[in-house]
Design a protein around this motif. Structure first.
Motif, PDB file in Angstrom:
ATOM      1  N   ASP A 233       9.495  -1.695  10.515  1.00 44.04           N
ATOM      2  CA  ASP A 233       9.148  -3.413  11.004  1.00 44.04           C
ATOM      3  C   ASP A 233      10.299  -3.458  12.147  1.00 44.04           C
TER       4      ASP A 233
ATOM      5  N   ARG B 210      10.543 -14.169  -0.336  1.00 46.59           N
ATOM      6  CA  ARG B 210       9.220 -14.191  -0.004  1.00 46.59           C
ATOM      7  C   ARG B 210       9.038 -12.396  -0.378  1.00 46.59           C
TER       8      ARG B 210
ATOM      9  N   GLU C 175      11.302  -7.649  -0.100  1.00 46.55           N
ATOM     10  CA  GLU C 175      11.146  -8.827   0.207  1.00 46.55           C
ATOM     11  C   GLU C 175      11.945  -9.404   1.213  1.00 46.55           C
ATOM     12  N   ALA C 176      12.256 -10.130   1.555  1.00 48.63           N
ATOM     13  CA  ALA C 176      12.593 -10.790   2.502  1.00 48.63           C
ATOM     14  C   ALA C 176      13.493 -11.565   1.426  1.00 48.63           C
ATOM     15  N   TRP C 177      14.766 -12.388   1.466  1.00 47.10           N
ATOM     16  CA  TRP C 177      15.231 -13.308   1.178  1.00 47.10           C
ATOM     17  C   TRP C 177      15.468 -14.139   2.911  1.00 47.10           C
ATOM     18  N   ARG C 178      15.221 -15.606   2.226  1.00 48.92           N
ATOM     19  CA  ARG C 178      15.237 -16.857   3.140  1.00 48.92           C
ATOM     20  C   ARG C 178      16.412 -17.489   3.068  1.00 48.92           C
TER      21      ARG C 178
ATOM     22  N   ASP D 160       6.807  -8.647  -1.059  1.00 42.49           N
ATOM     23  CA  ASP D 160       6.225  -7.652  -0.045  1.00 42.49           C
ATOM     24  C   ASP D 160       6.347  -8.425   1.194  1.00 42.49           C
ATOM     25  N   TYR D 161       6.940  -8.378   1.674  1.00 39.54           N
ATOM     26  CA  TYR D 161       7.314  -8.846   2.881  1.00 39.54           C
ATOM     27  C   TYR D 161       7.424  -7.906   4.493  1.00 39.54           C
ATOM     28  N   TYR D 162       8.211  -6.497   4.350  1.00 42.14           N
ATOM     29  CA  TYR D 162       8.499  -5.748   4.917  1.00 42.14           C
ATOM     30  C   TYR D 162       7.508  -4.727   4.486  1.00 42.14           C
ATOM     31  N   GLU D 163       7.209  -3.618   5.828  1.00 44.06           N
ATOM     32  CA  GLU D 163       5.889  -2.773   5.990  1.00 44.06           C
ATOM     33  C   GLU D 163       6.375  -2.320   4.541  1.00 44.06           C
TER      34      GLU D 163
ATOM     35  N   GLU E  80      15.519 -14.308   8.103  1.00 43.10           N
ATOM     36  CA  GLU E  80      14.728 -13.671   6.914  1.00 43.10           C
ATOM     37  C   GLU E  80      15.271 -12.722   6.967  1.00 43.10           C
TER      38      GLU E  80
ATOM     39  N   ARG F 287      16.625  -8.367   5.289  1.00 39.58           N
ATOM     40  CA  ARG F 287      16.116  -7.628   3.853  1.00 39.58           C
ATOM     41  C   ARG F 287      17.163  -7.883   2.394  1.00 39.58           C
TER      42      ARG F 287
END
Length: 168
Positions: A40, A151, A160-163, A153-156, A128, A130
């Motif tokens: 990423d 979110r 997931e990403a935590w916002r 499946d956010y990263y390559e 965001e 990881r």
């Protein structure tokens, strides 16, 4: 930002200057991106765009070179996005040189990003992180950030990403 922000990082270590990056910093920013992130990564073109954008700021943390070299060494960076239609800024990235990890530089960059966003009239900062970035999560939660979304499946690699968000 008219004057650079100076922050101590640790016992006896050079004190970094945090300032707005310029195109002269581009090569060092690209090298930092590749050293700090395995996936990423922002490409050179995206970093250049961020430096030149009127709604983005790249904050560069620099220290004096250890020898007589007059060129400072880039040891960290943060990318901040602002939109004209909202008072919420987004911290797109914080990168710290691997040999500078654990010295508080991420926190100093976060402080500078928050101050910079606030100086532009922003009242909240979002980001965001990881889900497996324990150090980042601890930093943000210690600083009063609250997780408000996930979110998938956010990263390559599918992580997931935590916002997170915090009032400035």
């Amino acid at each position: 930002m008219s004057a650079p922000l100076r922050h101590p990082v640790g016992d006896g270590l050079p004190e970094p200057t945090i300032r707005i990056a310029t195109l002269a910093d581009l090569d060092a920013l690209v090298a930092l991106e590749h050293a700090a992130f395995a996936t990423d990564r922002a490409e050179r073109r995206a970093i250049r765009h961020a430096i030149l954008s009127p709604t983005m700021d790249v904050l560069a943390a620099l220290i004096d070179a250890p020898d007589a070299d007059p060129t400072p060494v880039l040891v960290g960076a943060a990318v901040l996005e602002r939109r004209r239609s909202t008072r919420i800024a987004r911290l797109a990235s914080i990168a710290v040189a691997p040999n500078r990890g654990g010295l508080g530089l991420g926190g100093k960059l976060l402080d500078a990003a928050e101050a910079h966003a606030h100086s532009h009239g922003c009242t909240r900062l979002r980001l965001e992180v990881r889900a497996d970035n324990g150090a980042g999560i601890r930093l943000y939660e210690r600083r009063g950030y609250t997780r408000f979304a996930v979110r998938p499946d956010y990263y390559e690699d599918g992580m997931e990403a935590w916002r997170y968000e915090r009032a400035l």
